[in-house]
Motif scaffolding. Structure first.
Motif, short mmCIF file in Angstrom:
data_model
loop_
_atom_site.label_atom_id
_atom_site.label_comp_id
_atom_site.label_asym_id
_atom_site.label_seq_id
_atom_site.Cartn_x
_atom_site.Cartn_y
_atom_site.Cartn_z
N GLU A 96 0.77 -1.48 -0.03
CA GLU A 96 -0.04 -0.03 0.08
C GLU A 96 0.83 1.26 -0.16
OE1 GLU A 96 -3.63 2.33 2.57
OE2 GLU A 96 -3.28 0.17 2.69
N PRO A 97 2.06 1.48 0.86
CA PRO A 97 2.71 2.69 0.66
C PRO A 97 3.30 2.89 -0.62
CG PRO A 97 3.37 1.24 2.50
CD PRO A 97 2.57 0.38 1.54
N VAL A 98 3.35 2.01 -1.35
CA VAL A 98 3.81 2.15 -2.91
C VAL A 98 2.99 2.51 -3.83
CG1 VAL A 98 5.41 1.11 -4.84
CG2 VAL A 98 6.17 0.88 -2.31
N ASP A 151 10.44 -0.88 5.78
CA ASP A 151 11.28 -1.09 6.88
C ASP A 151 11.79 0.11 7.54
OD1 ASP A 151 10.98 -3.76 6.21
OD2 ASP A 151 12.70 -3.84 4.98
N GLU A 152 11.92 1.12 6.89
CA GLU A 152 12.36 2.44 7.48
C GLU A 152 11.49 3.39 8.29
OE1 GLU A 152 15.69 3.67 7.29
OE2 GLU A 152 16.42 1.94 6.58
N PRO A 153 11.68 3.71 9.41
CA PRO A 153 11.05 4.56 10.22
C PRO A 153 10.70 5.78 9.41
CG PRO A 153 13.11 3.96 11.67
CD PRO A 153 13.05 3.44 10.17
N TRP A 178 12.67 6.57 -8.24
CA TRP A 178 11.80 6.07 -7.18
C TRP A 178 11.82 4.40 -7.00
CZ3 TRP A 178 6.15 4.49 -7.51
CH2 TRP A 178 5.72 4.59 -6.23
N MET A 179 12.16 3.75 -8.11
CA MET A 179 12.14 2.30 -7.81
C MET A 179 13.51 1.97 -7.17
SD MET A 179 9.67 0.64 -9.05
CE MET A 179 10.66 -1.03 -9.08
N LYS A 180 14.57 2.97 -7.18
CA LYS A 180 15.83 2.70 -6.51
C LYS A 180 15.51 2.88 -4.79
CE LYS A 180 19.34 4.30 -9.81
NZ LYS A 180 20.35 5.23 -10.30
N LEU A 181 14.80 3.59 -4.49
CA LEU A 181 14.43 3.88 -3.10
C LEU A 181 13.40 2.74 -2.49
CD1 LEU A 181 13.89 7.69 -3.22
CD2 LEU A 181 15.99 6.53 -1.93
N ILE A 182 12.67 2.24 -3.54
CA ILE A 182 11.83 1.21 -3.03
C ILE A 182 12.66 -0.13 -2.89
CG2 ILE A 182 10.03 -0.38 -3.95
CD1 ILE A 182 8.83 1.95 -5.55
N ALA A 183 13.69 -0.13 -3.59
CA ALA A 183 14.54 -1.42 -3.68
C ALA A 183 15.43 -1.33 -2.21
CB ALA A 183 15.51 -1.52 -4.76
N THR A 184 15.53 -0.27 -1.83
CA THR A 184 16.15 -0.18 -0.20
C THR A 184 15.27 -0.67 0.89
OG1 THR A 184 15.52 2.32 0.02
CG2 THR A 184 17.51 1.69 -1.13
N ASN A 185 13.90 -0.72 0.42
CA ASN A 185 12.84 -1.15 1.43
C ASN A 185 12.56 0.08 2.24
OD1 ASN A 185 12.58 -3.83 0.39
ND2 ASN A 185 14.44 -4.20 1.51
N ALA A 186 12.62 1.34 1.92
CA ALA A 186 12.52 2.51 2.81
C ALA A 186 10.97 2.79 3.08
CB ALA A 186 12.93 3.83 1.88
N ALA A 187 10.35 2.02 2.14
CA ALA A 187 8.77 2.09 2.26
C ALA A 187 8.12 1.25 3.13
CB ALA A 187 7.99 2.08 0.80
N ALA A 196 16.00 9.59 7.38
CA ALA A 196 16.32 10.40 5.97
C ALA A 196 15.90 9.69 4.55
CB ALA A 196 17.81 10.69 5.98
N LEU A 197 16.16 8.40 4.68
CA LEU A 197 15.89 7.39 3.55
C LEU A 197 14.38 7.44 3.26
CD1 LEU A 197 17.25 5.80 1.66
CD2 LEU A 197 16.94 3.70 3.11
N HIS A 198 13.40 7.32 4.42
CA HIS A 198 12.07 7.46 4.26
C HIS A 198 11.70 8.71 3.57
CE1 HIS A 198 7.83 7.31 5.06
NE2 HIS A 198 7.74 5.82 4.92
N ARG A 199 12.26 9.90 4.22
CA ARG A 199 11.78 10.95 3.68
C ARG A 199 12.25 11.16 2.10
NH1 ARG A 199 14.16 12.81 8.73
NH2 ARG A 199 15.99 13.33 7.75
N ARG A 200 13.28 10.76 1.69
CA ARG A 200 13.91 10.64 0.17
C ARG A 200 12.84 9.87 -0.52
NH1 ARG A 200 19.42 8.27 -0.47
NH2 ARG A 200 18.79 8.56 -2.57
N PHE A 201 12.26 8.82 -0.06
CA PHE A 201 11.08 7.93 -0.59
C PHE A 201 9.90 8.71 -1.00
CE2 PHE A 201 7.31 5.65 -0.17
CZ PHE A 201 7.34 4.81 -1.14
N ALA A 202 9.54 9.38 0.39
CA ALA A 202 8.06 10.30 0.28
C ALA A 202 8.49 11.34 -0.84
CB ALA A 202 7.86 10.50 1.74
N GLN A 203 9.62 11.94 -0.94
CA GLN A 203 9.70 13.14 -2.03
C GLN A 203 9.71 12.36 -3.19
OE1 GLN A 203 13.58 15.30 -1.32
NE2 GLN A 203 12.98 16.66 -2.42
#
Length: 461
Positions: A101-103, A204-206, A193-202, A210-217
């Motif tokens: 859902e977050p993605v 596993d990250e709080p 965006w896919m690179k950030l999804i691959a880090t599991n930021a959406a 910073a990683l989750h903020r990059r994903f949201a941006q």
């Protein structure tokens, strides 16, 4: 090749008969690991975890995860059939995909159930009619030539990245109807965006990291781009076009009374863009590696591709078998999950509501009682035998089978034919390629980097 397990005894149960499960309360056996350990193993090496559990526990076992819930994993075709043919009000596939859902967004076709899923599925299938798939095949042919035009002899290229670029172009033109220049511009947003999804930021990250903020941006940037396309298309009274892209179909449906707000349109676009290019590109990369490791299959495939009747762009039967065998050995999504809406009987055992039942394509596709020499890459098996949809299901099954199956199979064949007709490929990595997790898909480690050599002109005549 499997690594020896340090957590589960290594022994293979006899699968000549369907193993009995004890009736009564409780779940099928689990590996001797905590939920935290199971989760870590799944994230790090899902194929390895599945192999070990199957060897030690048989066709049916339970995996208890920290955040993903409790899953009863199935691989016997008879059990798979029970799940795939069950009433959709009992087996909730949308809930089974809720991690996404977050993605994808809450309105995604993959996350809804019931009547809403059925009506959306019918609507979206309009973008995947035969003529639209044919147009996408032409796009894939042109994109393959364009993205390999400047390759030089002896150069090392990343097959995964090349396939991703080709697939992005195909899916963006199919969903938004944009030209090549727009594909490249929007493709940059999708790639980042896919690179950030691959880090599991959406996943596993709080949320404050910073990683989750990059994903949201990155998600907001893509959302804004898609919403701009939705707004412009909605204002255009002449948006209907043939063959229609997905956005036109969605906007037309809303004009005709289908209840669909801008966020829901965005969710369907993102679902098609992500699900429609990442999985196909990964399968192309796996196919190139599998072909290299099976010289007999490579020779037969090249003979088919070079045959005079195949030079016009027609797709041969062995090429299709190569793609099917790749998806058998290397399913990029190894499991499909359904959440139980109410208690359900599996053989002699009652499974409770809210549990996930999870048919496993990876294990089902490697059953020796179904596939002879199951660990060998033998495309001809698909020319010799027709497998049931409960033995072979790389695209899921039942009412939830992937609507993009035809497009994915066509694109795989077109891209592989375009690559293999022009070049020979040799893996460049000195280390063995491993299956690694990239968000929810399984991809080859190192991006399937291969050294290329242009084939002799006689092979292209």
């Amino acid at each position: 090749r499997r690594e020896p397990s340090v957590l589960i005894p290594s022994h293979a149960p006899d699968r000549s008969e369907k193993p009995a499960m004890d009736a009564g309360e409780g779940l099928p056996s689990s590996p001797a690991m905590s939920a935290d350990q199971t989760t870590l193993r799944w994230l790090a090496n899902p194929y390895g975890l599945l192999d070990e559990c199957s060897d030690a526990l048989g066709d049916t076992f339970t995996l208890q995860f920290t955040r993903f819930g409790t899953h009863v994993v199935l691989s016997d075709p008879r059990d798979v059939r029970e799940v795939m043919t069950a009433d959709v009000s009992l087996m909730l596939a949308g809930r089974g995909n809720s991690l996404l859902e977050p993605v994808l967004g809450a309105g995604s076709l993959l996350l809804v159930d019931g009547d809403r899923h059925a009506s959306l599925r019918v609507l979206l299938q309009g973008a995947l009619r035969a003529e639209r798939v044919a147009a996408c095949a032409l796009t894939a042919t042109q994109a393959t030539e364009r993205h390999t035009r400047h390759w030089k002899d002896g150069e090392v290229v990343g097959i995964q990245e090349t396939a991703l670029a080709i697939s992005r172009e195909v899916v963006l033109r199919m969903t938004l109807g944009v030209d090549v220049a727009e594909c490249e511009r929007i493709g940059v947003m999708v790639r980042e965006w896919m690179k950030l999804i691959a880090t599991n930021a959406a996943f596993d990250e709080p949320s404050e990291s910073a990683l989750h903020r990059r994903f949201a941006q990155a998600r907001r940037a893509l959302d804004d781009e898609l919403q701009d396309h939705v707004a412009r298309r909605s204002r255009d009274p002449a948006c209907r076009r043939e063959p229609q892209d997905l956005l036109s179909i969605l906007v037309d449906a809303r004009r005709q009374g289908f209840v669909l707000d801008d966020d829901e349109i965005r969710d369907q676009l993102v679902t098609m863009i992500l699900a429609g290019h990442e999985t196909t590109a990964s399968s192309i990369a796996w196919a190139m590696l599998c072909i290299h490791d099976a010289p007999h299959a490579r020779c037969r495939l090249l003979e088919e591709l070079d045959a005079p009747g195949q030079r016009t762009g027609e797709l041969g039967v062995f090429l299709q078998a190569v793609c099917m065998e790749t998806l058998r050995l290397r399913p990029v999504v190894p499991v499909v999950s359904r959440q139980l809406a109410r208690p359900w009987r599996l053989r002699g055992r009652i499974l409770p509501a809210d549990l996930f039942v999870t048919p496993c394509a990876y294990l089902s596709h490697r059953r020796a009682d179904v596939f002879s020499d199951p660990n060998d890459f033998r495309p001809e098996r698909f020319l010799e035998h027709r497998y049931s949809p409960y033995e072979y299901f790389p695209f899921g099954g039942g009412a939830r089978r992937c609507i993009g199956m035809g497009l994915a199979m066509t694109e795989m064949q077109v891209v592989l034919a375009g690559l293999l007709r022009r070049f020979t490929f040799t893996p460049a990595a000195s280390k063995p390629v491993r299956p690694v997790r990239r968000a929810v898909t399984i991809v080859p480690s190192g991006g399937a980097r291969m050294r290329i050599q242009r084939r002799q002109p006689a092979a292209e005549s």
